[in-house]
Design a protein around this motif. Structure first.
Motif, short mmCIF file in Angstrom:
data_model
loop_
_atom_site.label_atom_id
_atom_site.label_comp_id
_atom_site.label_asym_id
_atom_site.label_seq_id
_atom_site.Cartn_x
_atom_site.Cartn_y
_atom_site.Cartn_z
N ALA A 20 4.70 1.47 -1.01
CA ALA A 20 4.52 1.19 -2.44
C ALA A 20 5.77 1.56 -3.23
CB ALA A 20 3.31 1.96 -2.97
N LEU A 21 6.38 2.67 -2.85
CA LEU A 21 7.61 3.09 -3.52
C LEU A 21 8.73 2.10 -3.25
CD1 LEU A 21 7.49 6.93 -2.75
CD2 LEU A 21 7.46 5.91 -5.04
N LYS A 22 8.85 1.68 -2.01
CA LYS A 22 9.91 0.74 -1.63
C LYS A 22 9.76 -0.59 -2.34
CE LYS A 22 12.19 -1.25 2.44
NZ LYS A 22 12.17 -1.35 3.94
N ALA A 23 8.50 -1.03 -2.51
CA ALA A 23 8.24 -2.31 -3.17
C ALA A 23 8.34 -2.22 -4.69
CB ALA A 23 6.86 -2.82 -2.76
N GLY A 24 8.46 -1.02 -5.21
CA GLY A 24 8.54 -0.84 -6.66
C GLY A 24 7.19 -0.89 -7.36
N HIS A 25 6.10 -0.82 -6.59
CA HIS A 25 4.76 -0.85 -7.18
C HIS A 25 4.29 0.54 -7.60
CE1 HIS A 25 4.08 -4.72 -4.64
NE2 HIS A 25 4.68 -4.97 -5.79
N PHE A 26 5.06 1.54 -7.25
CA PHE A 26 4.71 2.92 -7.58
C PHE A 26 5.99 3.72 -7.76
CE2 PHE A 26 3.62 7.27 -5.86
CZ PHE A 26 2.95 7.70 -6.99
N GLU A 27 5.95 4.72 -8.63
CA GLU A 27 7.09 5.60 -8.86
C GLU A 27 6.63 7.05 -8.80
OE1 GLU A 27 9.58 4.62 -12.31
OE2 GLU A 27 8.32 2.83 -12.55
N THR A 28 7.55 7.92 -8.40
CA THR A 28 7.23 9.35 -8.39
C THR A 28 7.32 9.94 -9.80
OG1 THR A 28 9.53 9.96 -7.94
CG2 THR A 28 8.08 9.61 -6.04
N LYS A 29 7.74 9.17 -10.75
CA LYS A 29 7.85 9.63 -12.13
C LYS A 29 6.50 10.13 -12.63
CE LYS A 29 9.22 7.96 -16.73
NZ LYS A 29 9.68 6.77 -17.49
N ALA A 30 6.52 11.24 -13.33
CA ALA A 30 5.29 11.82 -13.87
C ALA A 30 4.55 10.81 -14.73
CB ALA A 30 5.61 13.07 -14.68
N GLY A 31 3.25 10.71 -14.51
CA GLY A 31 2.42 9.78 -15.28
C GLY A 31 2.14 8.48 -14.57
N LYS A 32 2.87 8.17 -13.49
CA LYS A 32 2.66 6.92 -12.76
C LYS A 32 1.56 7.11 -11.71
CE LYS A 32 5.94 4.60 -14.79
NZ LYS A 32 5.65 3.43 -15.65
N THR A 33 0.66 6.12 -11.58
CA THR A 33 -0.41 6.17 -10.59
C THR A 33 -0.57 4.82 -9.91
OG1 THR A 33 -2.11 5.58 -12.22
CG2 THR A 33 -1.69 7.93 -11.87
N LEU A 34 -1.17 4.86 -8.73
CA LEU A 34 -1.50 3.65 -7.98
C LEU A 34 -2.77 3.93 -7.21
CD1 LEU A 34 -0.66 0.77 -7.02
CD2 LEU A 34 0.46 1.90 -5.08
N GLN A 35 -3.73 3.00 -7.28
CA GLN A 35 -5.01 3.20 -6.60
C GLN A 35 -5.16 2.20 -5.45
OE1 GLN A 35 -8.60 3.97 -8.74
NE2 GLN A 35 -7.53 4.50 -10.64
N ALA A 36 -5.86 2.66 -4.42
CA ALA A 36 -6.17 1.81 -3.26
C ALA A 36 -7.63 2.04 -2.87
CB ALA A 36 -5.25 2.14 -2.09
N TYR A 37 -8.28 0.96 -2.43
CA TYR A 37 -9.69 1.06 -2.02
C TYR A 37 -9.81 0.90 -0.51
CZ TYR A 37 -14.72 0.23 -1.78
OH TYR A 37 -16.04 0.31 -1.47
N ARG A 38 -10.34 1.92 0.14
CA ARG A 38 -10.55 1.98 1.57
C ARG A 38 -9.35 1.47 2.37
NH1 ARG A 38 -15.47 3.64 2.68
NH2 ARG A 38 -17.20 3.28 1.22
N PRO A 39 -8.19 2.09 2.17
CA PRO A 39 -7.03 1.68 2.96
C PRO A 39 -7.22 2.01 4.43
CG PRO A 39 -6.57 3.69 1.72
CD PRO A 39 -7.89 3.19 1.24
N GLU A 40 -6.63 1.24 5.30
CA GLU A 40 -6.80 1.39 6.74
C GLU A 40 -6.29 2.76 7.20
OE1 GLU A 40 -5.45 -0.85 10.90
OE2 GLU A 40 -4.93 -1.70 8.94
N GLY A 41 -7.09 3.39 8.04
CA GLY A 41 -6.71 4.68 8.61
C GLY A 41 -6.98 5.87 7.72
N VAL A 42 -7.64 5.65 6.57
CA VAL A 42 -7.94 6.74 5.63
C VAL A 42 -9.45 6.84 5.46
CG1 VAL A 42 -7.60 7.63 3.29
CG2 VAL A 42 -5.76 6.37 4.43
N ALA A 43 -9.99 8.06 5.59
CA ALA A 43 -11.43 8.26 5.51
C ALA A 43 -11.97 8.17 4.09
CB ALA A 43 -11.79 9.62 6.11
N ALA A 44 -11.13 8.40 3.10
CA ALA A 44 -11.58 8.37 1.70
C ALA A 44 -11.94 6.97 1.25
CB ALA A 44 -10.49 8.93 0.79
N ALA A 45 -12.97 6.87 0.40
CA ALA A 45 -13.36 5.57 -0.12
C ALA A 45 -12.29 5.01 -1.04
CB ALA A 45 -14.69 5.69 -0.87
N ARG A 46 -11.67 5.86 -1.80
CA ARG A 46 -10.59 5.43 -2.67
C ARG A 46 -9.47 6.45 -2.64
NH1 ARG A 46 -13.12 4.76 -8.43
NH2 ARG A 46 -14.92 4.15 -7.22
N VAL A 47 -8.27 5.96 -2.83
CA VAL A 47 -7.08 6.81 -2.82
C VAL A 47 -6.31 6.58 -4.11
CG1 VAL A 47 -4.86 7.28 -1.72
CG2 VAL A 47 -6.88 6.82 -0.31
#
Length: 495
Positions: free
Chosen positions: A43-70
């Protein structure tokens, strides 16, 4: 809410079964091979997310992750302030999303202060006042796992953070109660409950005992209300016997109409928050009960209502304080200082190492500092510096204000030893100068929290400030106090 601290890297966090997983991503982040780190890196490489404070990105049931949302949240340099802001924002957005089990994963390099910031932010963002609603909606968030690189090294910071979170929430709850619920009698009952639950010594005095003490200034304010005043004394005896205590004095005006000098009607409902100082003292003791630090702490709360009736004190009346000093009351809406001055005199009997009074004292402090920092006044530089540092560390900041003798000129009067108000200029300073007259026998500090104890508008409600600052200061003092015995720590609702 149940908090748990676990040793978790990004790979471990990905395996945790939960409704939502919050991964905090700072500028030092480096992509890895595990599902979470790889996804964040892409996501960082594609420019869809930044480490800058205040930036967020959500994902729903990504592969290999037990959480329903990330949720990936940028925290920039990873400072506690950035961590607090990011966690608070994300948890607030998840509050109505059916999330019961949450994992908050901190970067490997996160300092202890960041752990505290994360825990307190979760608690603050998930708080909902339901005490007086007919059909309360229960808080859905039940379990929060805080993942760090080394849980054993962060254990003390985590437990202190849990104590702070409980104390802040308790203070908010008391402040938010309607004034017909949060009466002086109720505050006394709450103090007794705290004492019984956590082993504090407690005394709650009524009108006869207060009069016997000679607290004529305090009683003058209480005269206009049918609610009897209460003077509350709480003691946490965690330190060595005879070790001078830290004394906290909280203004407990459970409703302030202004008395005969009555306030304007708009927003007068917010005057139920005028017991914010008392709420912060009780909240701090709630936290002390959880943490049980090895230090002696005394809490003093003068509490009453300020209302107008035929018995109410009038502008021009002269009353005698516990100290023996006489006071001409020129404005009955400057009542907080009238109850605090007697409590400050009472504090002398404890031979304290320091006395800190906390009060929603002046609108002038709001003009001076807004709603960001509490006003700090102090007669002792070391005390002022310690409180300032504690506020910075706890994300509960204050700012030191002056106490030049010239500011007291306006308090002179022909008819008593001192007037309770001066002119409009420097109103928060002249109020502090009034209190200073009654706090000459010990190191003293005054926190004016009129701009920070509650919020107005759509976010109306108590903030719990400055519980975080006070607790941080006390824990710092405990670290340097003579040892009594190993501190007893509670582990209820956390691991």
């Amino acid at each position: 809410m149940d908090f748990e601290l676990k040793t978790l890297d990004a790979a471990g966090a990905a395996r945790e079964k939960c409704d939502a997983l919050l991964l905090l991503v700072g500028d030092a982040f480096k992509p890895g091979k595990d599902p979470l780190a790889r996804l964040a890196g892409e996501a960082l490489k594609a420019g869809h997310f930044e480490t800058k404070a205040g930036k967020t990105l959500q994902a729903y049931r990504p592969e290999g992750v037990a959480a329903a949302r990330v949720v990936f949240a940028g925290i920039g340099d990873g400072s506690p302030r950035r961590v607090h802001a990011a966690v608070q924002s994300v948890v607030a957005s998840l509050r109505t999303a059916g999330v019961r089990r949450l994992v908050v994963s901190l970067p490997a390099e996160a300092p202890q202060a960041a752990v505290r910031a994360a825990v307190v932010a979760v608690a603050e963002a998930s708080y909902v006042f339901v005490a007086t609603k007919s059909k309360p909606e229960g808080r859905e968030l039940e379990k929060v796992i805080v993942g760090v690189a080394d849980a054993s090294g962060q254990r003390e910071a985590f437990e202190n953070a849990c104590g702070a979170a409980v104390g802040i929430e308790y203070a908010r709850e008391l402040a938010n109660l309607p004034p017909n619920h949060a009466t002086p009698t109720r505050l006394g009952e709450e103090a007794k409950k705290l004492a019984k639950a956590h082993g504090f010594a407690c005394e709650v005095m009524g009108p006869k005992e207060i009069e016997k003490l000679g607290m004529g200034s305090f009683l003058a304010v209480a005269r206009g209300s049918e609610q009897p005043p209460r003077f509350i004394v709480l003691q946490h005896k965690g330190g060595a016997a005879g070790e001078p205590p830290v004394v906290l004095v909280g203004k407990g005006i459970t409703f302030d109409s202004g008395g005969i000098s009555i306030k304007p009607a708009p927003e007068m409902d917010e005057m139920k928050f005028d017991m914010g100082g008392a709420a912060s003292v009780l909240g701090t003791f709630r936290a002390l009960g959880e943490i049980q630090p090895a230090i002696n702490v005394v809490g003093l709360i003068p509490s009453c209502e300020n209302l107008p009736d035929g018995k109410a004190v009038k502008p021009g009346d002269v009353v005698r304080s516990m100290s023996g000093q006489t006071i001409e009351i020129l404005n009955t809406d400057a009542e907080g200082r009238l109850i605090l001055c007697d409590a400050l005199t009472y504090a002398e009997r404890f031979k304290p190492r320091a006395v800190i009074d906390i009060a929603t004292l002046t609108g002038a402090c709001v003009i001076a500092l807004g709603h960001v920092r509490s006003g700090l006044f102090a007669t002792d530089d070391a005390l002022a510096e310690a409180l300032f540092a504690a506020g910075e560390a706890a994300q509960d900041p204050c700012w030191r204000m002056p106490l030049d003798d010239e500011y007291a000129e306006g308090l002179k009067t022909h008819f008593a030893d001192v007037a309770n108000v001066a002119g409009r200029p420097a109103g928060s300073v002249t109020a502090a100068k009034f209190l200073q007259r009654f706090a000459t026998r010990y190191p003293w500090a005054h926190l004016d929290i009129a701009g920070t104890a509650w919020k107005s508008g759509g976010a109306k409600g108590g903030t719990g400030r400055p519980v975080g600052l006070l607790l941080q200061y006390i824990l710092g003092q405990a670290a340097s106090a003579p040892a009594k015995a190993p501190a007893r720590r509670k582990a209820a609702a956390r691991k």
